[in-house]
Design a protein around this motif. Structure first.
Motif, PDB file in Angstrom:
ATOM      1  N   TYR A   1       0.829  -1.202   0.000  1.00 41.97           N
ATOM      2  CA  TYR A   1       0.000   0.000   0.000  1.00 41.97           C
ATOM      3  C   TYR A   1       0.866   1.256   0.000  1.00 41.97           C
ATOM      4  CZ  TYR A   1       0.887   0.397   5.061  1.00 41.97           C
ATOM      5  OH  TYR A   1       1.478   0.514   6.294  1.00 41.97           O
ATOM      6  N   GLY A   2       0.224   2.355  -0.357  1.00 42.28           N
ATOM      7  CA  GLY A   2       0.788   3.688  -0.224  1.00 42.28           C
ATOM      8  C   GLY A   2      -0.135   4.483   0.683  1.00 42.28           C
ATOM      9  N   LEU A   3       0.430   5.269   1.590  1.00 42.45           N
ATOM     10  CA  LEU A   3      -0.338   6.069   2.544  1.00 42.45           C
ATOM     11  C   LEU A   3       0.219   7.487   2.551  1.00 42.45           C
ATOM     12  CD1 LEU A   3      -2.200   6.536   5.087  1.00 42.45           C
ATOM     13  CD2 LEU A   3      -0.286   5.718   6.442  1.00 42.45           C
ATOM     14  N   TYR A   4      -0.543   8.435   2.029  1.00 40.25           N
ATOM     15  CA  TYR A   4      -0.166   9.853   2.068  1.00 40.25           C
ATOM     16  C   TYR A   4      -0.877  10.466   3.266  1.00 40.25           C
ATOM     17  CZ  TYR A   4       0.274  14.742   0.837  1.00 40.25           C
ATOM     18  OH  TYR A   4       0.552  16.092   0.879  1.00 40.25           O
ATOM     19  N   PHE A   5      -0.173  11.296   4.039  1.00 39.86           N
ATOM     20  CA  PHE A   5      -0.796  11.882   5.227  1.00 39.86           C
ATOM     21  C   PHE A   5      -0.503  13.370   5.345  1.00 39.86           C
ATOM     22  CE2 PHE A   5       3.271  10.069   6.424  1.00 39.86           C
ATOM     23  CZ  PHE A   5       3.888  11.088   7.135  1.00 39.86           C
ATOM     24  N   MET A   6      -1.450  14.070   5.995  1.00 41.04           N
ATOM     25  CA  MET A   6      -1.340  15.496   6.278  1.00 41.04           C
ATOM     26  C   MET A   6      -1.684  15.702   7.744  1.00 41.04           C
ATOM     27  SD  MET A   6      -3.180  17.295   3.001  1.00 41.04           S
ATOM     28  CE  MET A   6      -4.682  16.350   2.959  1.00 41.04           C
ATOM     29  N   THR A   7      -0.804  16.378   8.480  1.00 41.05           N
ATOM     30  CA  THR A   7      -1.070  16.603   9.904  1.00 41.05           C
ATOM     31  C   THR A   7      -0.947  18.057  10.326  1.00 41.05           C
ATOM     32  OG1 THR A   7       1.224  16.155  10.519  1.00 41.05           O
ATOM     33  CG2 THR A   7      -0.292  14.283  10.534  1.00 41.05           C
ATOM     34  N   LYS A   8      -0.486  18.949   9.472  1.00 43.82           N
ATOM     35  CA  LYS A   8      -0.235  20.341   9.860  1.00 43.82           C
ATOM     36  C   LYS A   8      -1.526  21.050  10.275  1.00 43.82           C
ATOM     37  CE  LYS A   8       1.992  24.602   8.588  1.00 43.82           C
ATOM     38  NZ  LYS A   8       2.791  25.315   7.629  1.00 43.82           N
ATOM     39  N   SER A   9      -1.483  21.615  11.455  1.00 46.17           N
ATOM     40  CA  SER A   9      -2.564  22.428  12.033  1.00 46.17           C
ATOM     41  C   SER A   9      -3.949  21.793  11.886  1.00 46.17           C
ATOM     42  CB  SER A   9      -2.559  23.841  11.428  1.00 46.17           C
ATOM     43  OG  SER A   9      -2.927  23.807  10.076  1.00 46.17           O
ATOM     44  N   LEU A  10      -3.978  20.497  11.931  1.00 44.18           N
ATOM     45  CA  LEU A  10      -5.260  19.802  11.894  1.00 44.18           C
ATOM     46  C   LEU A  10      -5.462  19.109  13.232  1.00 44.18           C
ATOM     47  CD1 LEU A  10      -4.940  18.091   8.405  1.00 44.18           C
ATOM     48  CD2 LEU A  10      -6.271  20.103   8.944  1.00 44.18           C
ATOM     49  N   THR A  11      -6.663  19.180  13.760  1.00 47.68           N
ATOM     50  CA  THR A  11      -6.909  18.480  15.010  1.00 47.68           C
ATOM     51  C   THR A  11      -6.937  16.976  14.786  1.00 47.68           C
ATOM     52  OG1 THR A  11      -9.275  18.781  14.682  1.00 47.68           O
ATOM     53  CG2 THR A  11      -8.150  20.393  16.079  1.00 47.68           C
ATOM     54  N   VAL A  12      -7.395  16.575  13.625  1.00 46.79           N
ATOM     55  CA  VAL A  12      -7.405  15.164  13.266  1.00 46.79           C
ATOM     56  C   VAL A  12      -6.571  15.006  11.997  1.00 46.79           C
ATOM     57  CG1 VAL A  12      -8.834  13.209  12.576  1.00 46.79           C
ATOM     58  CG2 VAL A  12      -9.701  14.859  14.242  1.00 46.79           C
ATOM     59  N   PRO A  13      -5.482  14.227  12.062  1.00 49.18           N
ATOM     60  CA  PRO A  13      -4.682  14.019  10.845  1.00 49.18           C
ATOM     61  C   PRO A  13      -5.518  13.370   9.752  1.00 49.18           C
ATOM     62  CG  PRO A  13      -3.552  13.180  12.783  1.00 49.18           C
ATOM     63  CD  PRO A  13      -4.942  13.543  13.213  1.00 49.18           C
ATOM     64  N   ARG A  14      -5.206  13.698   8.502  1.00 46.66           N
ATOM     65  CA  ARG A  14      -5.906  13.107   7.375  1.00 46.66           C
ATOM     66  C   ARG A  14      -5.001  12.099   6.699  1.00 46.66           C
ATOM     67  NH1 ARG A  14      -8.168  17.678   3.709  1.00 46.66           N
ATOM     68  NH2 ARG A  14      -9.389  15.977   2.865  1.00 46.66           N
ATOM     69  N   SER A  15      -5.562  10.939   6.397  1.00 45.79           N
ATOM     70  CA  SER A  15      -4.820   9.863   5.737  1.00 45.79           C
ATOM     71  C   SER A  15      -5.498   9.497   4.432  1.00 45.79           C
ATOM     72  CB  SER A  15      -4.777   8.622   6.638  1.00 45.79           C
ATOM     73  OG  SER A  15      -4.107   8.905   7.827  1.00 45.79           O
ATOM     74  N   PHE A  16      -4.679   9.242   3.423  1.00 44.27           N
ATOM     75  CA  PHE A  16      -5.151   8.874   2.094  1.00 44.27           C
ATOM     76  C   PHE A  16      -4.426   7.597   1.701  1.00 44.27           C
ATOM     77  CE2 PHE A  16      -5.507  13.358   2.671  1.00 44.27           C
ATOM     78  CZ  PHE A  16      -6.676  13.739   2.046  1.00 44.27           C
ATOM     79  N   LEU A  17      -5.179   6.555   1.345  1.00 41.42           N
ATOM     80  CA  LEU A  17      -4.613   5.231   1.083  1.00 41.42           C
ATOM     81  C   LEU A  17      -4.901   4.723  -0.324  1.00 41.42           C
ATOM     82  CD1 LEU A  17      -5.696   3.496   4.380  1.00 41.42           C
ATOM     83  CD2 LEU A  17      -3.358   3.522   3.514  1.00 41.42           C
ATOM     84  N   THR A  18      -4.017   3.848  -0.786  1.00 42.86           N
ATOM     85  CA  THR A  18      -4.319   3.070  -1.974  1.00 42.86           C
ATOM     86  C   THR A  18      -5.251   1.937  -1.553  1.00 42.86           C
ATOM     87  OG1 THR A  18      -2.372   1.695  -1.614  1.00 42.86           O
ATOM     88  CG2 THR A  18      -2.127   3.571  -3.126  1.00 42.86           C
ATOM     89  N   GLY A  19      -5.890   1.328  -2.507  1.00 41.91           N
ATOM     90  CA  GLY A  19      -6.795   0.209  -2.221  1.00 41.91           C
ATOM     91  C   GLY A  19      -7.527  -0.197  -3.476  1.00 41.91           C
ATOM     92  N   PRO A  20      -8.630  -0.929  -3.333  1.00 44.98           N
ATOM     93  CA  PRO A  20      -9.361  -1.428  -4.503  1.00 44.98           C
ATOM     94  C   PRO A  20      -9.883  -0.321  -5.428  1.00 44.98           C
ATOM     95  CG  PRO A  20     -10.073  -2.562  -2.519  1.00 44.98           C
ATOM     96  CD  PRO A  20      -9.173  -1.442  -2.083  1.00 44.98           C
ATOM     97  N   THR A  21     -10.218   0.850  -4.874  1.00 38.86           N
ATOM     98  CA  THR A  21     -10.747   1.941  -5.704  1.00 38.86           C
ATOM     99  C   THR A  21      -9.728   3.059  -5.933  1.00 38.86           C
ATOM    100  OG1 THR A  21     -11.687   3.052  -3.772  1.00 38.86           O
ATOM    101  CG2 THR A  21     -13.122   1.508  -4.958  1.00 38.86           C
ATOM    102  N   ALA A  22      -8.553   2.949  -5.377  1.00 36.66           N
ATOM    103  CA  ALA A  22      -7.471   3.929  -5.567  1.00 36.66           C
ATOM    104  C   ALA A  22      -6.186   3.121  -5.719  1.00 36.66           C
ATOM    105  CB  ALA A  22      -7.389   4.881  -4.376  1.00 36.66           C
ATOM    106  N   THR A  23      -5.805   2.873  -6.942  1.00 37.50           N
ATOM    107  CA  THR A  23      -4.751   1.898  -7.220  1.00 37.50           C
ATOM    108  C   THR A  23      -3.456   2.565  -7.675  1.00 37.50           C
ATOM    109  OG1 THR A  23      -5.462   1.629  -9.500  1.00 37.50           O
ATOM    110  CG2 THR A  23      -6.474   0.171  -7.856  1.00 37.50           C
ATOM    111  N   GLY A  24      -2.454   1.742  -7.818  1.00 39.75           N
ATOM    112  CA  GLY A  24      -1.178   2.219  -8.324  1.00 39.75           C
ATOM    113  C   GLY A  24      -0.182   1.091  -8.430  1.00 39.75           C
ATOM    114  N   THR A  25       1.026   1.443  -8.851  1.00 40.23           N
ATOM    115  CA  THR A  25       2.110   0.464  -8.930  1.00 40.23           C
ATOM    116  C   THR A  25       3.413   1.093  -8.477  1.00 40.23           C
ATOM    117  OG1 THR A  25       2.594   1.023 -11.225  1.00 40.23           O
ATOM    118  CG2 THR A  25       1.098  -0.843 -10.858  1.00 40.23           C
TER     119      THR A  25
END
Length: 183
Positions: free
Chosen positions: A118-142
């Motif tokens: 998997y790939g996991l992109y994350f954003m945490t700056k000045s956010l109370t809850v960090p945001r995570s973005f993942l690869t998976g069945p509907t968001a693919t890559g190589t």
């Protein structure tokens, strides 16, 4: 006096520098263990911090590569981090023993050693809850490992992926990714 217009023309022409494209801002794809890694995030160059003494992976600069034994094989984890805006990318490959292409197309189990790639992109700056973005069945890559040298401890390659917000529909495109890390 006839040389003055010619000199002015030459000075003007040499003063005009062509601005780099976003792709040209990325480091060259190499296989030397240079520690370089970057990608285009939605078409904009994203490069890890190089001078930061703090990063999300615990190393001294904006990248980290770890190859370790797990229950399912020899996992490879790549971390790109940018402390300046507290964003980063983690890539997990569950069993790497040689060069090849790995698909990001299955549901990630981020906290487990037996997760699919998997790939996991994350954003945490000045956010109370960090945001995570993942690869998976509907968001693919190589990801393609082009050099995997267990003697010199170098891993190099390229990647392209789409990541989707965990518990949401927002997506980001990470393209022209490249890495050349010692591990």
């Amino acid at each position: 006096m006839k040389l003055l217009p010619l000199l002015l023309l030459l000075l003007t022409a040499s003063a005009c520098k062509k601005e780099k494209t976003e792709l040209e801002k990325l480091p060259d794809a190499s296989q030397t263990g240079s520690g370089a890694g970057a990608f285009l995030l939605d078409g904009q160059a994203w490069l890890p911090d190089e001078s930061s003494t703090i990063n999300f992976g615990g190393g001294g600069s904006g990248f980290l590569a770890q190859w370790r034994r797990t229950k399912t094989g020899r996992s490879l984890e790549l971390t790109f981090s940018r402390y300046s805006d507290r964003t980063g990318l983690n890539i997990f490959l569950p069993d790497v023993r040689r060069t090849g292409t790995f698909a990001f197309n299955q549901q990630a189990q981020v906290l487990l050693d037996h997760s699919p790639a998997y790939g996991l992109y994350f954003m945490t700056k000045s956010l109370t809850v960090p945001r995570s973005f993942l690869t998976g069945p509907t968001a693919t890559g190589t990801l393609t490992v082009t050099r995997f040298d267990t003697v010199a401890h170098i891993v190099s390659g390229t990647f392209d992926m789409t990541v989707q917000e965990q518990n949401g529909s927002e997506t980001h495109h990470l393209t022209h990714g490249r890495f050349d890390y010692p591990f």
